[in-house]
Design a protein around this motif. Structure first.
Motif: not given
Length: 261
Positions: A52-54, A201, A145-147, A140, A56-57
């Motif tokens: 999930s994006r969260r 991240s 992706v946030a990873e 981003i 890696w936030d």
């Protein structure tokens, strides 16, 4: 505490005579090895999945505020002693930022910082500069992706594009990213690449790029003043003031030089 895109394995990949964790243990120290969030040995979460994006936030600010203090508190609670801190590269950046805000510094005996990182504007390695220019805040959204994981198609694609730039030598990627390393030979690099790099991240990579481009060591810049005001109460991100580190705190800084010939 290890560097960016590495994990705790980095302290154990050489022989027992050359790996610092083994050397310290053989010298009688109780050795605790950190693994930053998102790496192989620190990938679980109480509620979020790593896809999930969260999940890696976060940026290295969060390591300063949450992770490093939690690790130090955990060690202190289990040993009833103040530990010595030892960090490498981004591990030193997190420590310096934490010390400048009065975090953990009173719970440590000393800190040894290997190839310490703070202000990045003096960086000269070709690939490092290209990455700093590439990781703008909008990346981003562009990648979706946030990873950031160099071994995924998205990460590999970015490196492929960067390798086309004149002056980069992706057949010797480690040297092109960090500069010449006189302590590693090709066989050591081969072992290293079996276990590293590790994901981090994208926000952390953007934050490091901001530090290079702006020449200021500050918290993550959300670019939009309104968001910064919401996060920090001011339109620009607050700076980490290194002069706030207590002058009496034992701090050892070490970096490698070039040997003759």
């Amino acid at each position: 505490m290890h560097a960016c895109m590495q994990d705790g394995m980095t302290w154990l990949l050489s022989s027992p005579e050359e790996s610092l964790a083994y050397i310290l243990a053989d010298s009688g120290f109780d050795v605790w090895v950190a693994n930053n969030r998102g790496t192989r040995w620190s990938s679980r979460h109480v509620s979020l999945d790593s896809s999930s994006r969260r999940y890696w936030d976060w940026s290295w600010d969060d390591l300063v505020v949450n992770d490093m203090p939690s690790m130090v508190d955990y060690i202190c609670s289990h040993t009833a002693q103040k530990p010595h801190f030892l960090g490498h590269s981004m591990g030193t950046l997190v420590a310096l930022a934490a010390f400048s805000e009065g975090r953990t510094v009173d719970k440590l005996k000393s800190a040894a910082l290997l190839t310490p990182v703070a202000y990045l504007s003096h960086m000269t390695t070709p690939l490092g500069i290209l990455l700093a220019k590439a990781f703008v805040g909008e990346l981003i959204t562009i990648l979706g992706v946030a990873e950031f994981n160099p071994v995924t198609p998205a990460g590999a694609g970015l490196f492929k594009e960067l390798c086309r730039h004149p002056g980069t030598n992706c057949y010797d990627l480690l040297t092109d990213f960090t500069g010449k390393n006189y302590c590693l030979n090709s066989s050591a690099v081969d072992v290293f690449l079996q276990y590293e790099p590790q994901p981090t991240s994208t926000k952390t990579m953007v934050h490091l790029a901001q530090t290079f481009r702006d020449g200021v060591l500050s918290k993550y810049d959300y670019v939009w003043p309104g968001v910064n005001v919401e996060k920090y109460g001011q339109p620009d991100p607050p700076a980490y003031n290194m002069s706030n580190i207590p002058p009496g705190f034992p701090l050892f800084l070490s970096y490698g030089g070039r040997r003759a010939g």
